[in-house]
Motif scaffolding. Structure first.
Motif, PDB file in Angstrom:
ATOM      1  N   VAL A 186       0.831  -1.151   0.097  1.00 23.13           N
ATOM      2  CA  VAL A 186      -0.025   0.110   0.042  1.00 23.13           C
ATOM      3  C   VAL A 186       0.849   1.182  -0.094  1.00 23.13           C
ATOM      4  CG1 VAL A 186      -1.907  -0.981   1.274  1.00 23.13           C
ATOM      5  CG2 VAL A 186      -0.028   0.029   2.636  1.00 23.13           C
ATOM      6  N   ASP A 187       0.339   2.330  -0.148  1.00 24.71           N
ATOM      7  CA  ASP A 187       0.797   3.587  -0.038  1.00 24.71           C
ATOM      8  C   ASP A 187       1.411   3.948   1.396  1.00 24.71           C
ATOM      9  OD1 ASP A 187       0.924   6.913   0.107  1.00 24.71           O
ATOM     10  OD2 ASP A 187       1.419   6.259  -1.834  1.00 24.71           O
ATOM     11  N   PRO A 188       2.615   4.554   1.503  1.00 21.19           N
ATOM     12  CA  PRO A 188       3.062   4.898   3.059  1.00 21.19           C
ATOM     13  C   PRO A 188       1.812   5.684   3.661  1.00 21.19           C
ATOM     14  CG  PRO A 188       4.808   5.170   1.464  1.00 21.19           C
ATOM     15  CD  PRO A 188       3.617   4.915   0.671  1.00 21.19           C
ATOM     16  N   LYS A 189       1.169   6.607   3.197  1.00 19.40           N
ATOM     17  CA  LYS A 189       0.282   7.492   3.605  1.00 19.40           C
ATOM     18  C   LYS A 189      -0.837   6.676   4.066  1.00 19.40           C
ATOM     19  CE  LYS A 189       1.102  11.881   1.341  1.00 19.40           C
ATOM     20  NZ  LYS A 189       1.482  12.617   2.359  1.00 19.40           N
ATOM     21  N   THR A 190      -1.409   5.762   3.653  1.00 16.86           N
ATOM     22  CA  THR A 190      -2.183   4.498   3.901  1.00 16.86           C
ATOM     23  C   THR A 190      -1.791   4.076   5.143  1.00 16.86           C
ATOM     24  OG1 THR A 190      -2.929   3.979   1.819  1.00 16.86           O
ATOM     25  CG2 THR A 190      -3.486   2.450   3.541  1.00 16.86           C
ATOM     26  N   TRP A 234      -3.719   4.383   9.089  1.00 22.47           N
ATOM     27  CA  TRP A 234      -4.061   3.359   9.831  1.00 22.47           C
ATOM     28  C   TRP A 234      -3.581   3.498  11.106  1.00 22.47           C
ATOM     29  CZ3 TRP A 234      -1.796  -1.120   6.469  1.00 22.47           C
ATOM     30  CH2 TRP A 234      -2.520  -1.486   5.279  1.00 22.47           C
ATOM     31  N   ALA A 235      -2.335   4.064  11.343  1.00 24.87           N
ATOM     32  CA  ALA A 235      -1.811   4.438  12.800  1.00 24.87           C
ATOM     33  C   ALA A 235      -2.981   5.457  13.379  1.00 24.87           C
ATOM     34  CB  ALA A 235      -0.656   4.998  12.669  1.00 24.87           C
ATOM     35  N   SER A 236      -3.148   6.699  12.520  1.00 25.55           N
ATOM     36  CA  SER A 236      -4.117   7.641  13.232  1.00 25.55           C
ATOM     37  C   SER A 236      -5.324   7.232  13.656  1.00 25.55           C
ATOM     38  CB  SER A 236      -4.312   8.600  11.985  1.00 25.55           C
ATOM     39  OG  SER A 236      -3.133   9.375  11.790  1.00 25.55           O
ATOM     40  N   ALA A 237      -5.948   6.123  12.616  1.00 25.37           N
ATOM     41  CA  ALA A 237      -7.241   5.353  13.185  1.00 25.37           C
ATOM     42  C   ALA A 237      -7.177   4.468  14.176  1.00 25.37           C
ATOM     43  CB  ALA A 237      -7.757   4.913  11.741  1.00 25.37           C
ATOM     44  N   GLY A 289      -0.423   0.088  15.797  1.00 29.15           N
ATOM     45  CA  GLY A 289       0.286   0.980  16.843  1.00 29.15           C
ATOM     46  C   GLY A 289       1.598   1.629  16.380  1.00 29.15           C
ATOM     47  N   SER A 290       1.810   3.021  16.625  1.00 29.03           N
ATOM     48  CA  SER A 290       3.023   3.395  16.208  1.00 29.03           C
ATOM     49  C   SER A 290       3.839   4.224  17.517  1.00 29.03           C
ATOM     50  CB  SER A 290       2.796   4.491  15.117  1.00 29.03           C
ATOM     51  OG  SER A 290       2.109   5.534  15.637  1.00 29.03           O
ATOM     52  N   ILE A 291       4.944   4.498  17.231  1.00 26.82           N
ATOM     53  CA  ILE A 291       5.663   5.223  18.451  1.00 26.82           C
ATOM     54  C   ILE A 291       6.341   6.360  17.380  1.00 26.82           C
ATOM     55  CG2 ILE A 291       8.048   5.278  19.450  1.00 26.82           C
ATOM     56  CD1 ILE A 291       7.597   1.934  19.473  1.00 26.82           C
ATOM     57  N   PRO A 314      11.814  11.429  18.448  1.00 27.61           N
ATOM     58  CA  PRO A 314      12.035  12.746  19.106  1.00 27.61           C
ATOM     59  C   PRO A 314      11.649  13.968  17.904  1.00 27.61           C
ATOM     60  CG  PRO A 314      13.697  11.436  19.918  1.00 27.61           C
ATOM     61  CD  PRO A 314      12.859  10.347  18.854  1.00 27.61           C
ATOM     62  N   GLY A 315      11.866  13.279  16.592  1.00 29.52           N
ATOM     63  CA  GLY A 315      11.746  14.205  15.587  1.00 29.52           C
ATOM     64  C   GLY A 315      10.347  14.119  15.077  1.00 29.52           C
ATOM     65  N   GLY A 316       9.534  13.536  15.724  1.00 32.43           N
ATOM     66  CA  GLY A 316       7.973  13.441  15.280  1.00 32.43           C
ATOM     67  C   GLY A 316       7.847  12.511  14.267  1.00 32.43           C
ATOM     68  N   HIS A 317       8.436  11.904  13.774  1.00 30.68           N
ATOM     69  CA  HIS A 317       8.238  10.769  12.782  1.00 30.68           C
ATOM     70  C   HIS A 317       7.762   9.438  13.391  1.00 30.68           C
ATOM     71  CE1 HIS A 317      10.556  12.930   9.570  1.00 30.68           C
ATOM     72  NE2 HIS A 317      11.273  13.227  10.933  1.00 30.68           N
ATOM     73  N   ARG A 318       6.850   8.701  12.703  1.00 25.45           N
ATOM     74  CA  ARG A 318       6.351   7.490  13.025  1.00 25.45           C
ATOM     75  C   ARG A 318       7.141   6.336  12.630  1.00 25.45           C
ATOM     76  NH1 ARG A 318       0.881   7.727  14.422  1.00 25.45           N
ATOM     77  NH2 ARG A 318      -0.122   9.579  13.585  1.00 25.45           N
ATOM     78  N   ARG A 319       7.172   5.208  13.811  1.00 29.13           N
ATOM     79  CA  ARG A 319       7.825   3.917  13.484  1.00 29.13           C
ATOM     80  C   ARG A 319       6.867   3.113  13.954  1.00 29.13           C
ATOM     81  NH1 ARG A 319      10.235   6.854  10.740  1.00 29.13           N
ATOM     82  NH2 ARG A 319      12.423   7.323  10.675  1.00 29.13           N
ATOM     83  N   PHE A 320       7.008   1.865  13.553  1.00 30.46           N
ATOM     84  CA  PHE A 320       6.268   0.606  13.920  1.00 30.46           C
ATOM     85  C   PHE A 320       6.834  -0.431  14.322  1.00 30.46           C
ATOM     86  CE2 PHE A 320       4.282   3.621  10.610  1.00 30.46           C
ATOM     87  CZ  PHE A 320       3.247   3.606  11.178  1.00 30.46           C
TER      88      PHE A 320
END
Length: 72
Positions: free
Chosen positions: A23-27, A31-34, A38-40, A43-49
């Protein structure tokens, strides 16, 4: 560069997760926003899974797709 958590679990970027699910990274970000995955936040504000969570979700979705429907 491989990022790991304090328990040495590998953390994946949205792009890496997107490649696994095809899928596209924005998808993945949606999913994480919904709350679907789960995501972490770094410190720079980027999501990691967490890799283990991503692989479990992928396995669950894959097995659901391959189970034939019950006959009546």
């Amino acid at each position: 560069m491989t990022v790991t958590t304090s328990d040495n679990e590998r953390l994946l970027t949205p792009g890496e997760v997107a490649a696994l699910f095809r899928v596209d990274p924005k998808t993945v970000t949606r999913w994480a926003s919904a709350g679907r995955i789960g995501s972490i936040r770094t410190p720079g504000g980027h999501r990691r899974f967490r890799e283990s969570e991503v692989r479990k979700l992928l396995a669950d979705l894959t097995s659901e797709a391959t189970v034939p429907p019950a006959r009546s």
